[in-house]
Design a protein around this motif. Sequence first.
Motif, PDB file in Angstrom:
ATOM      1  N   ALA A   5       6.761   2.738  -9.406  1.00  0.00           N
ATOM      2  CA  ALA A   5       7.667   3.890  -9.328  1.00  0.00           C
ATOM      3  C   ALA A   5       7.759   4.308  -7.868  1.00  0.00           C
ATOM      4  CB  ALA A   5       7.145   5.035 -10.183  1.00  0.00           C
ATOM      5  N   ILE A   6       8.851   3.960  -7.212  1.00  0.00           N
ATOM      6  CA  ILE A   6       9.008   4.197  -5.785  1.00  0.00           C
ATOM      7  C   ILE A   6       9.375   5.653  -5.524  1.00  0.00           C
ATOM      8  CG2 ILE A   6      10.342   3.590  -3.724  1.00  0.00           C
ATOM      9  CD1 ILE A   6       8.357   1.467  -4.595  1.00  0.00           C
TER      10      ILE A   6
ATOM     11  N   THR B 207       5.724   6.695   2.440  1.00  0.00           N
ATOM     12  CA  THR B 207       5.775   5.467   3.232  1.00  0.00           C
ATOM     13  C   THR B 207       4.992   4.364   2.533  1.00  0.00           C
ATOM     14  OG1 THR B 207       5.943   6.707   5.297  1.00  0.00           O
ATOM     15  CG2 THR B 207       5.246   4.427   5.464  1.00  0.00           C
ATOM     16  N   TYR B 208       5.607   3.205   2.403  1.00  0.00           N
ATOM     17  CA  TYR B 208       4.955   2.028   1.827  1.00  0.00           C
ATOM     18  C   TYR B 208       4.796   0.986   2.937  1.00  0.00           C
ATOM     19  CZ  TYR B 208       6.046   4.129  -2.678  1.00  0.00           C
ATOM     20  OH  TYR B 208       6.118   4.995  -3.741  1.00  0.00           O
TER      21      TYR B 208
ATOM     22  N   VAL C 275      -3.446   0.344  -3.393  1.00  0.00           N
ATOM     23  CA  VAL C 275      -2.735  -0.929  -3.478  1.00  0.00           C
ATOM     24  C   VAL C 275      -1.954  -0.919  -4.789  1.00  0.00           C
ATOM     25  CG1 VAL C 275      -2.975  -3.424  -3.644  1.00  0.00           C
ATOM     26  CG2 VAL C 275      -4.465  -2.136  -2.107  1.00  0.00           C
ATOM     27  N   VAL C 276      -0.618  -0.864  -4.712  1.00  0.00           N
ATOM     28  CA  VAL C 276       0.198  -0.717  -5.913  1.00  0.00           C
ATOM     29  C   VAL C 276       0.860  -2.025  -6.338  1.00  0.00           C
ATOM     30  CG1 VAL C 276       0.613   1.733  -5.573  1.00  0.00           C
ATOM     31  CG2 VAL C 276       2.141   0.076  -4.499  1.00  0.00           C
TER      32      VAL C 276
ATOM     33  N   VAL D 229       0.854  -1.188   0.000  1.00  0.00           N
ATOM     34  CA  VAL D 229       0.000   0.000   0.000  1.00  0.00           C
ATOM     35  C   VAL D 229       0.887   1.233   0.000  1.00  0.00           C
ATOM     36  CG1 VAL D 229      -1.827   1.246   1.206  1.00  0.00           C
ATOM     37  CG2 VAL D 229      -1.773  -1.252   1.262  1.00  0.00           C
ATOM     38  N   GLU D 230       0.606   2.110  -0.932  1.00  0.00           N
ATOM     39  CA  GLU D 230       1.359   3.354  -1.054  1.00  0.00           C
ATOM     40  C   GLU D 230       0.654   4.444  -0.279  1.00  0.00           C
ATOM     41  OE1 GLU D 230       3.215   5.681  -4.818  1.00  0.00           O
ATOM     42  OE2 GLU D 230       1.037   5.616  -4.743  1.00  0.00           O
TER      43      GLU D 230
END
Length: 711
Positions: A447-448, A453-454, A423-424, A412-413
């Motif tokens: 793409a981070i 926060t992930y 939800v990525v 989750v991003e």
Amino acid sequence: MSRRARVGLITLVAAAWASTIGITASAATTVVNGVITSADPLSLSEDAVAVVTLVDQTATDGAGAIVGLERIDHAASVPVAFQVLYDDAAIDDTHAYALFAAIVDGDTVYQSAEAVPVITGGPRVNVEVPVVPAPELPATIEGSVVRPADAELTTRAVEMAVLVKEATGTVVNVAPTVDVPEDGDIPFALGYDPELVDAASHYVVRAAIVDEGRVWDSEEPADAIVDGAPVDSVEVDVVERPEPLPIPPTLEPSPTIAPTEEPTEAPTEAPTERPTPAPTEEPTPAPTEAPTETPTTEPTATPAPTAEATATPAPTASPTPAPTRTPRPTATPSPTPSPSPSPSPTPSPSPTPSPSPSPTPSPTPSPSPTASASPTETASPVPAAAGTVTGTLTYVEPAELSPAARALVVLVEGAGKASAGSVVASEMIIEPAQVPVPFTLDYSHVAIDEDVTYTLQATIVDGDRTWVTTTGTPVITKGNPTSGLTLALTYRADVLKGDVTGSISGVDITLGDEAFSAAVLLDLATDTTVGIDVHLQPGSTPIRFAIPFDPAKIDAATDYVVAAGIVDQEARWANREGVPVITKGNPISDVTVPVSAVTLSTTPPETDDGRSALVIVLLALGLLAAAVFVYQRSRTTEPEMATAAAAVAPSASPQEDMPEAPADAGLAELVEPGSTEPETTEPAATEDERATDDAEVVSDRTDDEPSPPAQ
């Protein structure tokens, strides 16, 4: 019956009782209302009894305490409307409260499959409590409630036994007894599943007897399961509470029907006979005789004033219009219809605005931002990082997973702004065997953003058993790990203190057998997930969700949103804006989360499309061109340098007359073979040749010098 019809039924009952609540209940009395429902039609007799109980399920010493209860006789069909009264002063905002319903029809029992959070963790009105046939559980806690010596119970008394997990306050099971024996102790049997018992936890039984508002309950609960083993026989002592429970006011109006009939008959007959004949006889003859005699004598006596007598008919006409006007006032029945419209407002509560909240897609404007959300996911062409997150899933119960079980891990991003979350990335594990369950989540297509926060959330679903993570585990960014993670899952019943309910909506979404949906509750202050709800094989939209959370952990000053996603193999739908919930006047139920299609980037992040090789080739060509240029320049200046050297040193030795080497042998080697001509070494000159050369040089100098002047 449709949801709208059920809401209408609830509203009508609430409107009927609202006027009488103040008669029997104190000013602090509040109500939670709704309907008992069933997904399947139920065949019930007229003797069926429904019981709805409001229970405190907080992890405290009072876990399992009964806050309110309603008994409904003759519950012959569903939905069954209910109104459970409770004392508002007894409600703690940090506690969790839930409704449990049961329908007892002889030996057949239907009951709630799980708690339905209300008040602090759910709605107060229009609550739906579904019931299912009571399952046959593999183990039972048997015991009895010791009847108090001073308890004189009526036929409406209800005994309630509750099995509670003390560490979490979870209500494991509820067993109502609606036919309480006239004397002696009251037996109970509470079923449970040993595979879902945490051996490290302590389980107790709390009991109560409720009879028309009077309550006898247990001051101290009795041990039921200790160290994973059940207690043989459980006895629960109960004492009367000093303050009774509020009761529905419908019990008092029912006896008033009998007295109303007797007094109405006596007064109605006596006054109706006496006043009616008296006024009717007296006024009618008096006016009829008097006017008839007087005009007859006057015209007979004097024929001359017959003209005057003709004038008398004129007054006769004047009384006639007077009665004709009286019919107009008789139109006063028109006020009588005006009360009749007053019943018509009574139906108007039936569509009261309670249905309107259900369609409230106040969040429906969020589809418009959702369109902008999908480009934001595709807008980042080159992900900043790529890789996998690895770890294991586990839980404490001894339950073994069946081959039909599924495990799901989602990434989750978060986003540090007022709209957030999606939800990525996800991994579905088919037939996960037994815990610990290993997982490897690939997020290479994401793409981070290092400033975001992930978090990881996970669930295991096995039939009607579900385990979930209670909060998100930060990963990838801000120094958080990507490997060696252990996600501890909790049995859903232990987490279900409150829940955000609603549906995921979308347009033209057709899903396959491998599809799943996930709804996530996100805390925007910490950028972490609070809870998750997953549906496997949801079929089609709308998809219902219920995200569990703990009301004690909710901060009223914090923003919370629900984001959702649907994944069907390569297809994905998402809502990246988030729908505000829980705090600051936002809803906790009937939440609509719209999703739209998301296009994922198909370019693998680890390939560079040959760009590195191209750079190397161009660099090599550049070096080669530089080498050729330097070499050619050195070849051009070599003869000039030789001539200058010969002029400076005419008598050079044979060693100094040797040819010079190229300027840079390393660069010369870069030139392709055949591009340069090999140098030829000239043979050394003889003594005579050198003398001849010297003479030529002297001759040249002599020619260049001016002739001396003539003497």
